[in-house]
Design an enzyme around this catalytic site. Structure first.
Site, PDB file in Angstrom:
ATOM      1  CG  ASP A  61      -1.783   1.151   1.397  1.00 23.60           C
ATOM      2  OD1 ASP A  61      -1.403   2.249   0.946  1.00 23.60           O
ATOM      3  OD2 ASP A  61      -2.865   0.982   1.974  1.00 23.60           O
ATOM      4  CG  ASN A  85      12.461 -11.404   6.031  1.00 17.65           C
ATOM      5  OD1 ASN A  85      12.941 -12.429   5.564  1.00 17.65           O
ATOM      6  ND2 ASN A  85      11.305 -11.389   6.688  1.00 17.65           N
ATOM      7  CE1 TYR A 150       9.575 -14.922  -3.860  1.00 16.75           C
ATOM      8  CE2 TYR A 150      10.734 -16.820  -4.769  1.00 16.75           C
ATOM      9  CZ  TYR A 150      10.527 -15.918  -3.743  1.00 16.75           C
ATOM     10  OH  TYR A 150      11.293 -15.995  -2.599  1.00 16.75           O
ATOM     11  CE  LYS A 154      12.426 -12.877  -2.788  1.00 15.40           C
ATOM     12  NZ  LYS A 154      12.609 -12.058  -1.580  1.00 15.40           N
TER      13      LYS A 154
END
Ligand SMILES: NC(=O)c1ccc[n+]([C@@H]2O[C@H](COP(=O)([O-])OP(=O)(O)OC[C@H]3O[C@@H](n4cnc5c(N)ncnc54)[C@H](OP(=O)(O)O)[C@@H]3O)[C@@H](O)[C@H]2O)c1
Length: 285
Positions: A61, A85, A150, A154
């Site tokens: 958000d 993290n 995903y 990364k």
């Protein structure tokens, strides 16, 4: 004279790797800002462990994230250890993932990480020291089929970490990437929940592709012991406390096998290795 207590920030501290890291940093005497959405979990952690300061933020958000960054900028003691993290995965063939889902994932896994880092850097520059630990993944170095979005987030975390490391070294700030393999946390359940029933909504063409790759990956887990988040938290602590942390650390189930193959095989050979490992070599639809 008593040394001043340093401030650490751990995002995604309500469970898994972040929670264990917050506990270990508090144990080393840091004042730890533990941030995530599930405030009840963070408050429970603060009741159990001295030195934890719970703080709610939803990194997806943008408005909430900005408020959080303002709070970080206004801290009387700057953050000197930042553990980026917070993150999650979604699954699906590239054709099946909606752009909205991909964008939301990038808001948390990448843009949230960049923005929180930007908010902490002025304080670290003023201190002329600091450590930024970015939780990447072994999927920051190669992409499993059905996890491309995903992995893309990364890969981006790896790129940001590599550039940042060199940019801020002159100010005495260290940047470390951590590449976990499979670790037993809530990560899988969250990924399943965020993804929903893929097989029910994919085109029939893809069903055998999902089924074969699911079976291929499933095979790796037969009789496997998947380590818990303490393994990664210990490595994060080692990097933070070290005089000369490494550029990157990896640990966790399958991380050694995959990262070694990625580092030694050329692109074509690695593609064949991953196709084979994920059970897709002989599939023709
Ligand atoms: N477990 C693995 O196998 C594995 C492997 C490689 C890399 N990793 C990486 O390790 C990191 C930690 O994952 P984990 O395994 O510890 O999983 P986890 O137990 O699911 O923890 C993820 C943390 O991220 C937080 N988070 C998720 N969405 C958020 C949002 N919108 N705003 C703020 N916080 C948010 C969650 O808190 P709330 O839900 O309370 O917000 C939770 O504290 C992630 O970056 C993940 O990609 C994990």
């Amino acid at each position: 004279m008593e040394e001043k207590r340093q401030t650490a920030l751990v995002t995604g501290a309500s469970s898994g790797i972040g929670r264990e890291t917050a506990i270990k940093l508090a144990g080393k005497g840091f004042q730890v800002i533990a941030a995530a959405r599930r405030m009840e979990r963070l408050e429970e952690l603060a009741r159990q462990v001295q030195g934890i300061l719970p703080r709610r933020v939803d990194l997806s958000d943008i408005e909430d994230r900005e408020k959080f960054c303002q709070y970080l900028s206004d801290l009387p003691e700057p953050v000197s250890v930042l553990v980026n993290n917070a993150g999650y995965s979604i699954r699906g063939a590239i054709e099946d993932v909606s752009l909205n889902d991909a964008k939301r994932l990038f808001e948390v896994n990448l843009f949230g990480l960049i923005r929180v880092t930007q908010a902490c850097l002025p304080g670290m520059r003023a201190l002329r020291f600091g450590t930024i630990v970015n939780i990447s993944s072994m999927a920051g170095k190669f992409a499993f089929p059905m996890s491309g979005v995903y992995a893309a987030s990364k890969y981006a975390v790896e790129a940001v970490s590599d550039a940042l490391r060199i940019e801020v070294r002159p100010f005495g700030i260290r940047v470390v990437a951590i590449r976990p393999g499979f670790i037993a946390t809530e990560f899988n359940d969250v990924g399943n929940e965020m993804t929903g029933d893929l097989l029910a909504r994919t085109d029939p063409d893809y069903k055998p592709v999902y089924q074969a790759s699911g079976a291929g990956v499933g095979k790796m887990f037969v009789n496997a012991t998947v380590p818990g988040p303490e393994l990664i938290a210990d490595i994060i602590l080692e990097a933070v406390m070290s005089d000369a942390p490494k550029t990157a650390y990896s640990a966790g189930f399958m991380s050694k096998v995959f990262l070694e193959q990625r580092a030694t095989l050329d692109d074509d050979a690695f593609d064949r290795f991953l196709t084979e490992t994920t059970g897709l070599t002989d599939l023709k639809v």
